[in-house]
Structures are given as C-alpha cells and as structure tokens.
Write a protein that holds these residues in place. Structure first.
Motif, PDB file in Angstrom:
ATOM      1  N   PHE A 168    -125.870 -56.794 -68.032  1.00  0.00           N
ATOM      2  CA  PHE A 168    -127.178 -57.423 -68.203  1.00  0.00           C
ATOM      3  C   PHE A 168    -127.813 -57.031 -69.537  1.00  0.00           C
ATOM      4  N   ILE A 169    -127.696 -55.752 -69.911  1.00  0.00           N
ATOM      5  CA  ILE A 169    -128.230 -55.325 -71.197  1.00  0.00           C
ATOM      6  C   ILE A 169    -127.442 -55.960 -72.332  1.00  0.00           C
ATOM      7  N   ALA A 170    -126.119 -56.044 -72.169  1.00  0.00           N
ATOM      8  CA  ALA A 170    -125.308 -56.701 -73.193  1.00  0.00           C
ATOM      9  C   ALA A 170    -125.682 -58.172 -73.324  1.00  0.00           C
ATOM     10  N   GLY A 171    -125.915 -58.853 -72.198  1.00  0.00           N
ATOM     11  CA  GLY A 171    -126.331 -60.254 -72.248  1.00  0.00           C
ATOM     12  C   GLY A 171    -127.700 -60.423 -72.875  1.00  0.00           C
ATOM     13  N   MET A 172    -128.623 -59.511 -72.553  1.00  0.00           N
ATOM     14  CA  MET A 172    -129.960 -59.584 -73.153  1.00  0.00           C
ATOM     15  C   MET A 172    -129.894 -59.341 -74.659  1.00  0.00           C
ATOM     16  N   ALA A 173    -129.103 -58.359 -75.066  1.00  0.00           N
ATOM     17  CA  ALA A 173    -128.958 -58.091 -76.506  1.00  0.00           C
ATOM     18  C   ALA A 173    -128.328 -59.281 -77.219  1.00  0.00           C
ATOM     19  N   LEU A 174    -127.340 -59.906 -76.582  1.00  0.00           N
ATOM     20  CA  LEU A 174    -126.689 -61.071 -77.182  1.00  0.00           C
ATOM     21  C   LEU A 174    -127.667 -62.232 -77.318  1.00  0.00           C
ATOM     22  N   ALA A 175    -128.470 -62.471 -76.285  1.00  0.00           N
ATOM     23  CA  ALA A 175    -129.452 -63.549 -76.346  1.00  0.00           C
ATOM     24  C   ALA A 175    -130.507 -63.272 -77.421  1.00  0.00           C
ATOM     25  N   TYR A 176    -130.955 -62.030 -77.509  1.00  0.00           N
ATOM     26  CA  TYR A 176    -131.957 -61.676 -78.523  1.00  0.00           C
ATOM     27  C   TYR A 176    -131.373 -61.821 -79.922  1.00  0.00           C
ATOM     28  N   PHE A 177    -130.117 -61.456 -80.081  1.00  0.00           N
ATOM     29  CA  PHE A 177    -129.469 -61.536 -81.378  1.00  0.00           C
ATOM     30  C   PHE A 177    -129.296 -62.990 -81.829  1.00  0.00           C
ATOM     31  N   LEU A 178    -129.020 -63.900 -80.866  1.00  0.00           N
ATOM     32  CA  LEU A 178    -128.706 -65.282 -81.210  1.00  0.00           C
ATOM     33  C   LEU A 178    -129.906 -66.223 -81.116  1.00  0.00           C
ATOM     34  N   ASP A 179    -131.066 -65.732 -80.688  1.00  0.00           N
ATOM     35  CA  ASP A 179    -132.234 -66.606 -80.545  1.00  0.00           C
ATOM     36  C   ASP A 179    -132.639 -67.265 -81.858  1.00  0.00           C
ATOM     37  N   PRO A 180    -132.645 -66.567 -83.008  1.00  0.00           N
ATOM     38  CA  PRO A 180    -132.981 -67.271 -84.252  1.00  0.00           C
ATOM     39  C   PRO A 180    -132.018 -68.403 -84.589  1.00  0.00           C
ATOM     40  N   THR A 186    -139.755 -54.867 -85.884  1.00  0.00           N
ATOM     41  CA  THR A 186    -139.012 -53.615 -86.013  1.00  0.00           C
ATOM     42  C   THR A 186    -137.638 -53.719 -85.384  1.00  0.00           C
ATOM     43  N   ILE A 187    -137.598 -54.209 -84.133  1.00  0.00           N
ATOM     44  CA  ILE A 187    -136.316 -54.288 -83.421  1.00  0.00           C
ATOM     45  C   ILE A 187    -135.397 -55.316 -84.082  1.00  0.00           C
ATOM     46  N   ALA A 188    -135.971 -56.476 -84.437  1.00  0.00           N
ATOM     47  CA  ALA A 188    -135.144 -57.506 -85.072  1.00  0.00           C
ATOM     48  C   ALA A 188    -134.627 -57.036 -86.425  1.00  0.00           C
ATOM     49  N   GLY A 189    -135.500 -56.348 -87.180  1.00  0.00           N
ATOM     50  CA  GLY A 189    -135.067 -55.861 -88.471  1.00  0.00           C
ATOM     51  C   GLY A 189    -133.927 -54.877 -88.370  1.00  0.00           C
ATOM     52  N   PHE A 190    -133.932 -54.075 -87.307  1.00  0.00           N
ATOM     53  CA  PHE A 190    -132.855 -53.086 -87.168  1.00  0.00           C
ATOM     54  C   PHE A 190    -131.657 -53.655 -86.429  1.00  0.00           C
ATOM     55  N   VAL A 191    -131.885 -54.243 -85.247  1.00  0.00           N
ATOM     56  CA  VAL A 191    -130.758 -54.696 -84.424  1.00  0.00           C
ATOM     57  C   VAL A 191    -130.019 -55.839 -85.106  1.00  0.00           C
ATOM     58  N   ARG A 192    -130.762 -56.884 -85.501  1.00  0.00           N
ATOM     59  CA  ARG A 192    -130.104 -58.017 -86.154  1.00  0.00           C
ATOM     60  C   ARG A 192    -129.648 -57.653 -87.563  1.00  0.00           C
TER      61      ARG A 192
END
Length: 384
Positions: free
Chosen positions: A38-50, A208-214
């Motif tokens: 679930f965390i992997a899916g959430m991270a993937l969705a957040y990463f690909l939302d843009p 902050t999160i997008a700047g670091f994670v993405r």
C-alpha cells in the motif's frame, strides 16, 4: 501593539500535532507487516501524479491518462525484471563470493607497497599504518559484503511476495485516478477558520516532499544509470552492480558517493594493478558524476527549497528503519519532511504567541470614535 496568539491556542495546536504523530506511529507499528504494497502504491501514485496532470492538459481524460501511465510503468518494470535484474543478481552473487579474495589481495598490496617519496616520520610509522589499514579494509569490505547479501536476500523475499507485485499496481491505479478528488474531499473536512493555514502547510509539505522524493528519486535513477554504464564501459568488474548500487543510495548525503568510490577503487586496484591509468579513470568517473550532480542535476531536479538537513535525514532513515524495518525506510523521507515543516510552523507560531513575548493581555485596536479624535500621523509624509 500587535495582537499575539494566546498560549492556550498554541498549546492546543501542539497537543493536536503530538496526538496525530502518536496515532501515525501506532498505526505503523500495528500494521507494518502488511503496509508495504500500500505504501509502495501510494508512493508510485504520488510520483506519477504530475505526469497524469500533464496528460490531462493535452486532452486525455483522467482514466485514460492513468491507464497509459500504469501500463507504461508495468512494461518497463517487467522488461527490467527480465533483463537487468538477472544480470545484477548474477554479479551480486559473484561479488559476494569474491569479497574474501579481494580483501586478501588488497592486504597484500598494502603490505608490499613501498613509498620512498614519503617523509621519514611517515615511513617510520608505515608498518602500523599498513596493519591498521588492512584491518579496516577487511572489516569494511566484510560489512559491505554482508550488507549486500542482506539486501539481496530481502530483495528475493520481496519478489517472492505476490501481493507486492499484484496489490501495488492496483492501489496505485485507484489512488492516481482519484487523487484530485481525495485532495478536494480532505480539504472540505478542514475547519473553515483554519483552512488558509492548513492549505499553506499542505502546500509547503507537498513542495518539500515532492522536491525530495520526485527530484531526488529522479537524480538517483540518473546517477545509477550513468555510473553503471560508465563503469561497465571502463571494464570494471561488477561495474553494473556497483554503479546501480551507488546511484540508489545517493539520496544519503555523502554516504552514497563515498561508498561507491571506495568500492570501485578497491576493485580497480585488484583488477588493474599496476596500471594506474585505469584506476585514475575509475576515480575520474566518480568525480565527473559528482560534478554533474552538484552543478546540474541537484539544482534542476531538487533545488534548494527542500529544507531537509543531511543530519536530520540520516537520523530519520536510521530511526524509522530500526523501528519499522523496510516499511520505515520507505516512509522515513516523507515523514522527516513533514516533521520538519510542522516544527518550523510550530516555532513560527511560538514566536508570535504571548508565551514568547511574556504577556497574556492583548491590546485591542482603538475604537472608531477615538480614531476620529486622534487620527494617526502619517510619518512617511513630512509636515508642511
């Protein structure tokens, strides 16, 4: 005199965020064994939302954009699973088996080296230096070999879990499809008198999160590909493995590049000795990679607005990893970013409160009648 925030209101906000943090930690501890997909899916969705937003702007519906993105991701992942991962697995097994031999050859190289150009006081201590250095190399390379073996065993265990490969794309699909609606729904739950503050915090958290994670995720991927290709072209044994490993841990400040450089130089000394030219080529690859990272990739992809101190980031990785295992490592960076934003917000509220100024009585602005009797003087305009 300005009106300050009351100490009672500040205490309520601190209590609310402490309770939120406690609920978050309890949730992770209780469900850590099943949260990974679930965390992997959430991270993937957040990463690909843009990417989904950009496809929407060019005319695709949200559903079609989500399907295109996830199908492309699955195709790339399957191709990587079929082509790249078997090669990395083979190199990792071979590297683990050859670590003792590399350590022995490095120890022999240090023991037989002769540096007549060094000062006499250094040559006098050369025996002790060689002995200590050999011991540190043995311990360090043994630790790295054990670490790689544990990572590989964990990787095989993860790949054996069907839920990770099945549940993660499903979770990512639905989250990516409904991402904007979920944000709107959560925004509608926020108390209207606090909505501006919450939106400001959410924007700062996202930045902050997008700047670091993405940004940092893209940087790690680019560096991993660069190091893997460059080291392999240079002919270094296990160049593909060392390059990808260096790129993937480059998000840890200074640790990733240092570990990759030491590993590469150690293998290069054993492989190319006494040809120092190729050892210099291997070192040059890392120096060039660090130049590209610091002057091109880091400013473009991550920027300076992340606000994560390297010490705080490393502490978060170790702390969350020790508490929650692999799931903790996944949530360490966004959690550290969120805590950093909330702490800065709490400090700013404290500096605006009567707890900081030492007063509990706020002076109200003057009434209209008083304002008419004694209007304020405009000090910007000189009197005639």
């Amino acid at each position: 005199m300005p009106r300050y925030i009351s100490g009672i209101g500040l205490r309520r906000q601190v209590l609310f965020w402490l309770l939120t943090l406690a609920v978050f930690i309890a949730f992770l501890m209780l469900f850590s064994s099943i949260l990974l997909p679930f965390i992997a899916g959430m991270a993937l969705a957040y990463f690909l939302d843009p990417v989904a937003d950009r496809l929407e702007r060019i005319g695709l519906s949200r559903l079609m954009a989500t399907i295109v993105i996830l199908v492309s991701f699955v195709v790339v992942f399957v191709l990587s699973l079929m082509i790249i991962i078997p090669v990395l697995a083979s190199q990792m097994n071979d590297f683990i088996q050859r670590v003792p031999g590399y350590v022995t050859q490095l120890q022999s190289f240090i023991a037989t080296s002769n540096a007549s150009w060094l000062p006499d006081w250094v040559n006098g201590q050369m025996g002790t230096i060689k002995e200590n250095f050999s011991r540190y190399i043995s311990q360090g390379v043994g630790f790295i070999g054990t670490l790689l073996e544990q990572i590989w065993n964990s990787g095989k265990a993860l790949l054996d879990i069907a839920s990770l490969l099945v549940v993660t794309p499903v979770v990512a699909f639905y989250l990516l499809l409904d991402w904007d609606h979920m944000i709107e729904k959560v925004d509608s739950w926020v108390p209207r008198n606090q909505v501006a503050t919450v939106r400001k915090l959410a924007t700062e958290l996202d930045s902050t999160i997008a700047g670091f994670v993405r940004g940092q995720g893209s940087l790690c991927l680019i560096l991993g590909i660069f190091y893997a290709i460059a080291l392999s072209v240079a002919g270094l044994n296990f160049g593909l493995l060392i390059g990808f490993f260096t790129g993937m841990i480059s998000f840890i400040p200074y640790v990733g590049s240092t570990v990759g450089l030491l590993l590469s130089l150690g293998v290069a000394l054993v492989q190319f000795w006494p040809d120092f030219i190729w050892v210099g080529v291997i070192a040059g690859i890392f120096f060039f990679g660090q130049f590209i990272e610091g002057n091109i990739l880091q400013p473009k992809l991550v920027g300076k607005s992340v606000g994560l101190h390297p010490v705080w980031l490393m502490f978060a990785l170790f702390a969350f990893g020790a508490l929650f295992g692999f799931v903790g490592v996944l949530v360490a960076v966004p959690a550290a970013a969120a805590v950093g934003v909330l702490v800065r917000f709490a400090i700013s509220r404290y500096l605006e409160s009567d707890l900081y100024y030492g007063t509990t009585v706020a002076i109200a602005p003057p009434s209209p009648a008083v304002a008419e009797i004694a209007p304020p003087v405009n000090r910007d305009v000189p009197e005639a």
